[in-house]
Design an enzyme around this catalytic site. Structure first.
Site, PDB file in Angstrom:
ATOM      1  N   HIS A  67      11.368  30.339  16.939  1.00  0.00           N
ATOM      2  CA  HIS A  67      11.617  30.005  15.537  1.00  0.00           C
ATOM      3  C   HIS A  67      11.673  31.310  14.743  1.00  0.00           C
ATOM      4  CE1 HIS A  67       8.915  27.735  12.370  1.00  0.00           C
ATOM      5  NE2 HIS A  67      10.218  28.006  12.061  1.00  0.00           N
TER       6      HIS A  67
ATOM      7  N   HIS B 152       6.497  28.318  22.435  1.00  0.00           N
ATOM      8  CA  HIS B 152       7.281  28.615  21.089  1.00  0.00           C
ATOM      9  C   HIS B 152       6.862  29.908  20.622  1.00  0.00           C
ATOM     10  CE1 HIS B 152       8.374  26.960  17.136  1.00  0.00           C
ATOM     11  NE2 HIS B 152       7.363  27.662  16.574  1.00  0.00           N
TER      12      HIS B 152
ATOM     13  N   MET C  90       8.402  21.638   9.416  1.00  0.00           N
ATOM     14  CA  MET C  90       7.218  22.215   9.114  1.00  0.00           C
ATOM     15  C   MET C  90       6.000  21.464   8.675  1.00  0.00           C
ATOM     16  SD  MET C  90       7.950  25.158  10.505  1.00  0.00           S
ATOM     17  CE  MET C  90       5.967  25.782   9.998  1.00  0.00           C
TER      18      MET C  90
ATOM     19  N   MET D 115      11.691  32.983  11.502  1.00  0.00           N
ATOM     20  CA  MET D 115      11.367  32.705   9.967  1.00  0.00           C
ATOM     21  C   MET D 115      11.556  34.129   9.186  1.00  0.00           C
ATOM     22  SD  MET D 115       7.718  30.781  10.468  1.00  0.00           S
ATOM     23  CE  MET D 115       7.691  31.275  12.244  1.00  0.00           C
TER      24      MET D 115
ATOM     25  N   MET E 221       8.644  36.438  12.334  1.00  0.00           N
ATOM     26  CA  MET E 221       8.261  36.582  11.033  1.00  0.00           C
ATOM     27  C   MET E 221       8.787  37.896  10.518  1.00  0.00           C
ATOM     28  SD  MET E 221       4.777  34.867  10.288  1.00  0.00           S
ATOM     29  CE  MET E 221       4.408  33.141  11.422  1.00  0.00           C
TER      30      MET E 221
ATOM     31  N   ASP F 111       5.575  21.292  13.471  1.00  0.00           N
ATOM     32  CA  ASP F 111       5.119  22.627  13.582  1.00  0.00           C
ATOM     33  C   ASP F 111       3.985  23.008  12.389  1.00  0.00           C
ATOM     34  OD1 ASP F 111       4.663  25.142  14.286  1.00  0.00           O
ATOM     35  OD2 ASP F 111       6.661  26.004  13.834  1.00  0.00           O
TER      36      ASP F 111
ATOM     37  N   ASP G 184       7.051  32.618  17.351  1.00  0.00           N
ATOM     38  CA  ASP G 184       7.284  32.750  15.749  1.00  0.00           C
ATOM     39  C   ASP G 184       7.607  33.989  15.449  1.00  0.00           C
ATOM     40  OD1 ASP G 184       6.438  29.982  14.847  1.00  0.00           O
ATOM     41  OD2 ASP G 184       4.438  30.315  15.718  1.00  0.00           O
TER      42      ASP G 184
ATOM     43  N   SER H 247       2.339  27.381  20.643  1.00  0.00           N
ATOM     44  CA  SER H 247       2.843  28.721  20.022  1.00  0.00           C
ATOM     45  C   SER H 247       1.946  29.644  20.178  1.00  0.00           C
ATOM     46  CB  SER H 247       2.705  28.165  18.382  1.00  0.00           C
ATOM     47  OG  SER H 247       2.805  29.411  17.664  1.00  0.00           O
TER      48      SER H 247
HETATM   49  C1  DX5 Z   1       3.543  28.771  11.240  1.00  0.00           C
HETATM   50  C2  DX5 Z   1       4.225  28.704  12.690  1.00  0.00           C
HETATM   51  C3  DX5 Z   1       3.508  27.714  13.770  1.00  0.00           C
HETATM   52  C4  DX5 Z   1       2.016  28.198  13.987  1.00  0.00           C
HETATM   53  C5  DX5 Z   1       1.591  26.723  14.410  1.00  0.00           C
HETATM   54  O1  DX5 Z   1       4.530  29.539  10.530  1.00  0.00           O
HETATM   55  O2  DX5 Z   1       5.588  28.358  12.520  1.00  0.00           O
HETATM   56  O3  DX5 Z   1       4.211  27.685  14.912  1.00  0.00           O
HETATM   57  O4  DX5 Z   1       1.839  29.001  15.015  1.00  0.00           O
HETATM   58  O5  DX5 Z   1       0.115  27.096  14.611  1.00  0.00           O
HETATM   59  P1  DX5 Z   1      -1.345  26.276  14.489  1.00  0.00           P
HETATM   60  O6  DX5 Z   1      -0.789  25.468  15.801  1.00  0.00           O
HETATM   61  O7  DX5 Z   1      -2.241  27.017  14.341  1.00  0.00           O
HETATM   62  O8  DX5 Z   1      -1.120  25.445  13.123  1.00  0.00           O
HETATM   63 ZN    ZN Z   2       6.622  27.861  14.752  1.00  0.00          ZN
END
Ligand code: DX5
Ligand code: ZN
Length: 234
Positions: free
Chosen positions: A69, A36, A140, A71, A40, A178, A38, A11
């Site tokens: 992903h 991956h 999650m 969010m 947001m 995740d 993220d 990620s």
């Molecule tokens: C959290 C994200 C994850 C995050 C995981 O909202 O969806 O993908 O980056 O990071 P680590 O591996 O640091 O928990």
């Molecule tokens: Zn994620």
């Protein structure tokens, strides 16, 4: 399940954003299966990250699939935009979709693989009726919004439940996990039935570098390591 089938998806949330292209290229060279990303929006989660422009840039830096992903609230407004930017998998949150069935159809129509993500409080049963539409489920294992959080152990039974549901329906489901994935937690999620481990901190912030981070995760789920663990447990 065969551990060699488990994919690792670094990620980029934990990467060095001033050298993003170089960092994902390193991850790919070290054997990452997916990247991956993220996304947001500061509304669905209390943080803001990146959008389609970053996906577009990363599509030029690697050839492995981009796992996006979302969010964000109202993800249906951005499906087409992310698909055009080079996303391969687009995952939306069950909690962010009033019409989940419609959104999953929209993702497939845009030429991407549809994924559904479940916040820690959302039961596995919430996706029972759309399982055949979403070959990817993201469980999650932290509350979404930030990297570097602690793995929630209580999610392990949910992973097993989803694996059983998929088996009962004859669906070939990729179960992603995740949040908080480390060499220690990856063995547990794989034993529970996960097939894709998403890891940010443990890969991009490993003290000996990205390749070492990936190697450690891989080693933890290698057959040899698992049989060592079994021996220790007995
Ligand atoms: C959290 C994200 C994850 C995050 C995981 O909202 O969806 O993908 O980056 O990071 P680590 O591996 O640091 O928990
Ligand atoms: Zn994620």
């Amino acid at each position: 399940m065969h551990n060699s089938r488990v994919k690792i998806a670094p990620s980029i949330l934990a990467a060095d954003f001033s050298r993003l292209g170089d960092q994902v290229a390193q991850a790919q060279a070290a054997g990452a299966d997916l990247i991956h990303i993220d996304v947001m929006d500061g509304r669905f989660v209390p943080n803001i990250t990146m959008g389609p422009l970053v996906v577009e840039a990363l599509a030029k830096a690697v050839t492995i699939p981009l796992d996006v992903h979302l969010m964000i609230v109202e993800p249906e407004k951005f499906v087409r935009r992310f698909a055009d930017s080079g996303a391969d998998i687009i995952t939306v949150h069950v909690e962010a979709c009033l019409h989940l069935h419609r959104v999953l159809g929209q993702i497939a129509e845009a030429g991407c693989t549809p994924g559904v993500a479940l916040n820690p409080h959302t039961p596995a049963s919430f996706i029972a009726e759309v399982m055949d539409m979403a070959p990817v489920v993201n469980v999650m294992t932290v509350n979404p919004g930030f990297g570097g959080q602690r793995f929630i152990e209580g999610m392990l039974p949910k992973i097993s439940r989803l694996r059983k549901m998929a088996h009962a329906r004859g669906v070939d489901l990729d179960i992603e996990v995740d949040g908080g994935i480390s060499p220690h937690t990856i063995t547990k999620v794989v034993a529970a039935g996960a097939t894709v481990a998403i890891a940010g901190t443990c890969v991009f912030q490993h003290e000996r570098g990205i390749a070492a981070g990936l190697r450690e995760l891989r080693a933890a789920i290698s057959d040899r390591q698992l049989s060592c663990d079994e021996e220790t447990a007995n």
